[in-house]
Scaffold this active site. Structure first.
Site, short mmCIF file in Angstrom:
data_model
loop_
_atom_site.label_atom_id
_atom_site.label_comp_id
_atom_site.label_asym_id
_atom_site.label_seq_id
_atom_site.Cartn_x
_atom_site.Cartn_y
_atom_site.Cartn_z
N SER A 1 20.33 19.88 -1.72
CA SER A 1 19.49 21.05 -2.54
C SER A 1 18.33 21.49 -1.33
O SER A 1 17.40 22.23 -1.69
CB SER A 1 18.62 20.60 -3.65
OG SER A 1 18.09 19.39 -3.46
N GLU A 2 18.09 20.92 -0.14
CA GLU A 2 17.08 21.02 0.60
C GLU A 2 16.72 22.44 1.04
O GLU A 2 15.60 22.89 0.95
CB GLU A 2 17.32 20.19 2.06
CG GLU A 2 17.10 18.67 1.70
CD GLU A 2 18.34 18.13 1.34
OE1 GLU A 2 18.70 16.96 1.63
OE2 GLU A 2 19.13 18.83 0.99
#
Length: 252
Positions: free
Chosen positions: A131-132
């Protein structure tokens, strides 16, 4: 062992079990957890009776990655001597066989823990995602180990799309080695098989395979430097601070 510890540690004959224990934070990683993890590894590596290290999460969640609140307030994540990268490197070098026992959510830095493990055992509830980039970050330190496991395009697609894959999909791309509901039985069988190997053989094998792959100190430092750079970007700082302080996500 104290139930309030960020990590729980138990030794059972020839194997040790480390449980990520921040269920109220979905077992996210903070500096205290990393410090405790390194201390446990010191203890495990000093015990010749222990042959296998099993990493798991508490209460049906493996690890949701970096604690964003800790990212804002703690300097360890922005250090050139990053303890998270140090942990992944130790997984890859220790004379113990590291097995991730995965149930439930595996996100971001949790994917890195799994990818850096020698083996990943998952039950059907496991899901994996990176999800970065939603926050303006990159899974920089995860990437060397993830690419080694699943290949460039799979790692790139997971990063770009932030999509969640299920346990079957993870098994198909080799992020998971063993999949099924009878994980404990599978772990016991594997522990017995691994017990036939001399610890020095494990060290020699890990050292040799490291030479066969592109991960080296330059790449590892590049990964750390990229996260340090991004952590200072005003846009990234604002994204994470708005979420931690106000619950506002960047895409709203």
């Amino acid at each position: 062992m104290n139930a309030s510890d960020t990590l729980l540690y138990e030794a059972h004959n020839d194997r040790a079990v480390v449980t990520l224990n921040r269920p109220e934070k979905r077992n996210s990683i903070n500096e205290a957890m990393l410090t405790r993890f390194h201390a446990i590894l010191d203890e495990v590596e000093a015990d010749p009776a222990i042959r296998t290290l099993i990493v798991r999460g508490s209460e049906g969640v493996f690890c949701s990655g970096m604690d964003l609140g800790a990212f804002v307030s703690e300097d360890a994540f922005k250090s050139a001597d990053n303890p998270y990268m140090g942990l992944l490197k130790r997984f890859a070098a220790t004379d113990k066989v590291v097995i991730s026992h995965v149930e439930g959510t595996v996100m971001a830095g949790g994917v890195g823990i799994a990818a850096a493990s020698d083996l990943v055992f998952a039950d059907p509830t496991a899901t994996f995602s990176l999800s970065e980039v939603l926050w303006g970050l990159l899974p920089a330190m995860v990437m060397p180990f993830l690419i080694r496991r699943v290949g460039f395009q799979c790692a790139y697609r997971l990063t770009l799309t932030t999509s969640t894959i299920n346990a079957d999909q993870a098994r198909a791309m080799n992020l998971v080695d063993e999949l099924g509901e009878d994980i404990e039985a599978r772990l016991q069988a594997m522990t017995r098989r691994l017990g036939r190997l001399h610890p020095q053989t494990v060290v020699d094998m890990k050292r040799y395979f490291r030479k066969m792959w592109m991960i080296d100190e330059t790449m590892e430092q590049t990964a750390i430097n990229e996260l340090v750079r991004l952590s200072k970007e005003a846009r990234v700082v604002a994204n994470i601070s708005d979420f931690v302080n106000h619950g506002k996500v960047p895409w709203e």
